[in-house]
Design a protein around this motif. Sequence first.
Motif, PDB file in Angstrom:
ATOM      1  N   VAL A  97       3.195  -8.489   9.222  1.00 25.43           N
ATOM      2  CA  VAL A  97       2.835  -7.237   8.562  1.00 25.43           C
ATOM      3  C   VAL A  97       3.203  -6.092   9.500  1.00 25.43           C
ATOM      4  O   VAL A  97       2.748  -6.045  10.642  1.00 25.43           O
ATOM      5  CB  VAL A  97       1.331  -7.180   8.224  1.00 25.43           C
ATOM      6  CG1 VAL A  97       0.985  -5.853   7.549  1.00 25.43           C
ATOM      7  CG2 VAL A  97       0.928  -8.351   7.342  1.00 25.43           C
ATOM      8  N   ASP A  98       4.026  -5.176   9.020  1.00 27.17           N
ATOM      9  CA  ASP A  98       4.400  -3.995   9.783  1.00 27.17           C
ATOM     10  C   ASP A  98       3.249  -2.993   9.689  1.00 27.17           C
ATOM     11  O   ASP A  98       2.941  -2.503   8.607  1.00 27.17           O
ATOM     12  CB  ASP A  98       5.686  -3.399   9.220  1.00 27.17           C
ATOM     13  CG  ASP A  98       6.152  -2.147   9.954  1.00 27.17           C
ATOM     14  OD1 ASP A  98       5.392  -1.579  10.769  1.00 27.17           O
ATOM     15  OD2 ASP A  98       7.296  -1.720   9.691  1.00 27.17           O
ATOM     16  N   THR A  99       2.612  -2.712  10.809  1.00 29.85           N
ATOM     17  CA  THR A  99       1.504  -1.746  10.852  1.00 29.85           C
ATOM     18  C   THR A  99       1.877  -0.541  11.725  1.00 29.85           C
ATOM     19  O   THR A  99       1.024   0.059  12.354  1.00 29.85           O
ATOM     20  CB  THR A  99       0.215  -2.412  11.388  1.00 29.85           C
ATOM     21  OG1 THR A  99       0.475  -2.925  12.702  1.00 29.85           O
ATOM     22  CG2 THR A  99      -0.283  -3.504  10.459  1.00 29.85           C
ATOM     23  N   SER A 100       3.141  -0.192  11.743  1.00 30.11           N
ATOM     24  CA  SER A 100       3.607   0.872  12.626  1.00 30.11           C
ATOM     25  C   SER A 100       3.357   2.280  12.095  1.00 30.11           C
ATOM     26  O   SER A 100       3.522   3.242  12.836  1.00 30.11           O
ATOM     27  CB  SER A 100       5.104   0.696  12.910  1.00 30.11           C
ATOM     28  OG  SER A 100       5.859   0.825  11.727  1.00 30.11           O
ATOM     29  N   CYS A 101       2.948   2.423  10.838  1.00 31.68           N
ATOM     30  CA  CYS A 101       2.767   3.755  10.248  1.00 31.68           C
ATOM     31  C   CYS A 101       1.285   4.088  10.082  1.00 31.68           C
ATOM     32  O   CYS A 101       0.532   3.301   9.506  1.00 31.68           O
ATOM     33  CB  CYS A 101       3.455   3.838   8.894  1.00 31.68           C
ATOM     34  SG  CYS A 101       5.250   3.644   8.962  1.00 31.68           S
ATOM     35  N   ASP A 102       0.906   5.252  10.544  1.00 31.16           N
ATOM     36  CA  ASP A 102      -0.463   5.725  10.386  1.00 31.16           C
ATOM     37  C   ASP A 102      -0.752   6.032   8.921  1.00 31.16           C
ATOM     38  O   ASP A 102       0.169   6.340   8.150  1.00 31.16           O
ATOM     39  CB  ASP A 102      -0.674   6.983  11.237  1.00 31.16           C
ATOM     40  CG  ASP A 102      -2.117   7.442  11.233  1.00 31.16           C
ATOM     41  OD1 ASP A 102      -2.973   6.686  11.730  1.00 31.16           O
ATOM     42  OD2 ASP A 102      -2.394   8.539  10.703  1.00 31.16           O
ATOM     43  N   ARG A 103      -2.014   5.990   8.560  1.00 33.04           N
ATOM     44  CA  ARG A 103      -2.430   6.218   7.173  1.00 33.04           C
ATOM     45  C   ARG A 103      -1.863   7.513   6.596  1.00 33.04           C
ATOM     46  O   ARG A 103      -1.469   7.569   5.436  1.00 33.04           O
ATOM     47  CB  ARG A 103      -3.955   6.255   7.090  1.00 33.04           C
ATOM     48  CG  ARG A 103      -4.465   6.500   5.675  1.00 33.04           C
ATOM     49  CD  ARG A 103      -5.923   6.796   5.632  1.00 33.04           C
ATOM     50  NE  ARG A 103      -6.179   8.097   6.242  1.00 33.04           N
ATOM     51  CZ  ARG A 103      -7.386   8.569   6.473  1.00 33.04           C
ATOM     52  NH1 ARG A 103      -8.451   7.870   6.168  1.00 33.04           N
ATOM     53  NH2 ARG A 103      -7.542   9.757   7.026  1.00 33.04           N
ATOM     54  N   ASP A 104      -1.816   8.565   7.396  1.00 32.46           N
ATOM     55  CA  ASP A 104      -1.419   9.885   6.903  1.00 32.46           C
ATOM     56  C   ASP A 104       0.050  10.219   7.189  1.00 32.46           C
ATOM     57  O   ASP A 104       0.438  11.381   7.088  1.00 32.46           O
ATOM     58  CB  ASP A 104      -2.319  10.944   7.532  1.00 32.46           C
ATOM     59  CG  ASP A 104      -3.794  10.693   7.234  1.00 32.46           C
ATOM     60  OD1 ASP A 104      -4.113  10.300   6.098  1.00 32.46           O
ATOM     61  OD2 ASP A 104      -4.615  10.880   8.149  1.00 32.46           O
ATOM     62  N   ASP A 105       0.855   9.233   7.528  1.00 27.36           N
ATOM     63  CA  ASP A 105       2.244   9.481   7.895  1.00 27.36           C
ATOM     64  C   ASP A 105       3.197   8.919   6.844  1.00 27.36           C
ATOM     65  O   ASP A 105       3.844   7.882   7.032  1.00 27.36           O
ATOM     66  CB  ASP A 105       2.532   8.880   9.272  1.00 27.36           C
ATOM     67  CG  ASP A 105       3.843   9.363   9.870  1.00 27.36           C
ATOM     68  OD1 ASP A 105       4.624  10.035   9.157  1.00 27.36           O
ATOM     69  OD2 ASP A 105       4.099   9.044  11.050  1.00 27.36           O
ATOM     70  N   ALA A 106       3.309   9.642   5.729  1.00 22.36           N
ATOM     71  CA  ALA A 106       4.176   9.207   4.632  1.00 22.36           C
ATOM     72  C   ALA A 106       5.647   9.202   5.050  1.00 22.36           C
ATOM     73  O   ALA A 106       6.429   8.382   4.559  1.00 22.36           O
ATOM     74  CB  ALA A 106       3.971  10.096   3.409  1.00 22.36           C
ATOM     75  N   LYS A 107       6.035  10.072   5.956  1.00 21.03           N
ATOM     76  CA  LYS A 107       7.423  10.089   6.426  1.00 21.03           C
ATOM     77  C   LYS A 107       7.763   8.784   7.140  1.00 21.03           C
ATOM     78  O   LYS A 107       8.858   8.236   6.971  1.00 21.03           O
ATOM     79  CB  LYS A 107       7.681  11.276   7.344  1.00 21.03           C
ATOM     80  CG  LYS A 107       9.137  11.350   7.798  1.00 21.03           C
ATOM     81  CD  LYS A 107       9.380  12.487   8.748  1.00 21.03           C
ATOM     82  CE  LYS A 107      10.819  12.590   9.202  1.00 21.03           C
ATOM     83  NZ  LYS A 107      11.468  11.364   9.604  1.00 21.03           N
ATOM     84  N   CYS A 108       6.847   8.263   7.930  1.00 21.79           N
ATOM     85  CA  CYS A 108       7.057   6.990   8.605  1.00 21.79           C
ATOM     86  C   CYS A 108       7.293   5.877   7.581  1.00 21.79           C
ATOM     87  O   CYS A 108       8.180   5.042   7.756  1.00 21.79           O
ATOM     88  CB  CYS A 108       5.856   6.669   9.493  1.00 21.79           C
ATOM     89  SG  CYS A 108       5.969   5.085  10.353  1.00 21.79           S
ATOM     90  N   VAL A 109       6.511   5.881   6.516  1.00 17.56           N
ATOM     91  CA  VAL A 109       6.669   4.876   5.461  1.00 17.56           C
ATOM     92  C   VAL A 109       8.030   5.023   4.792  1.00 17.56           C
ATOM     93  O   VAL A 109       8.739   4.035   4.571  1.00 17.56           O
ATOM     94  CB  VAL A 109       5.523   4.969   4.431  1.00 17.56           C
ATOM     95  CG1 VAL A 109       5.772   4.046   3.249  1.00 17.56           C
ATOM     96  CG2 VAL A 109       4.191   4.654   5.095  1.00 17.56           C
TER      97      VAL A 109
END
Length: 177
Positions: A97-109
């Motif tokens: 599971v890739d967990t590299s993006c913070d909850r509030d970081d839609a750009k990362c997603v």
Amino acid sequence: MQLSSALFFASLAATLVAAAEKPTVYLIRHGEKPEDDDVTGLSMEGEQRAQCLRDVFGASSQYNIGYILAQTPKDNGKRSRPYLTVKPLADDLGLTVDTSCDRDDAKCVKDAVKDYDGEGNILICWQHGELSSLAEKLGADDVDDYPSDSYDLIWTQPYPYKEITSVTSENCPGLDN
């Protein structure tokens, strides 16, 4: 002239094949949470949902999941529900599971989806209040909020990610109507 037409159609065919190979994105909410908001993790129902997703999105399903993304859990256990929800499925599929993006970081997603070049589709498990932001960052317009009283909806967002084309239920026995 015939050669340039042949090259044009070959190029067009290659473009269409490349577009057809782009993954579909499926967005889901994490499993049910305990009654006490101060308690981290999943409730008994949330644990049942995590187990159900093994069948819903598993290897024999139509979803063909090749990549799973869940928001970054905090060190103190907060924000771990998305990860805990998809971890059994990831184990079954042999995925991390890739967990590299913070909850509030839609750009990362968005970047993670754009950069994915593996086989299969993408499953994103997130906090419900941010799912519409993710779908919009990927390219959809005016996405309705994920209902706060639902845990079972699957949003389907196929390439080029301009819209949510369907909303279906996970149909987990004993949890979903």
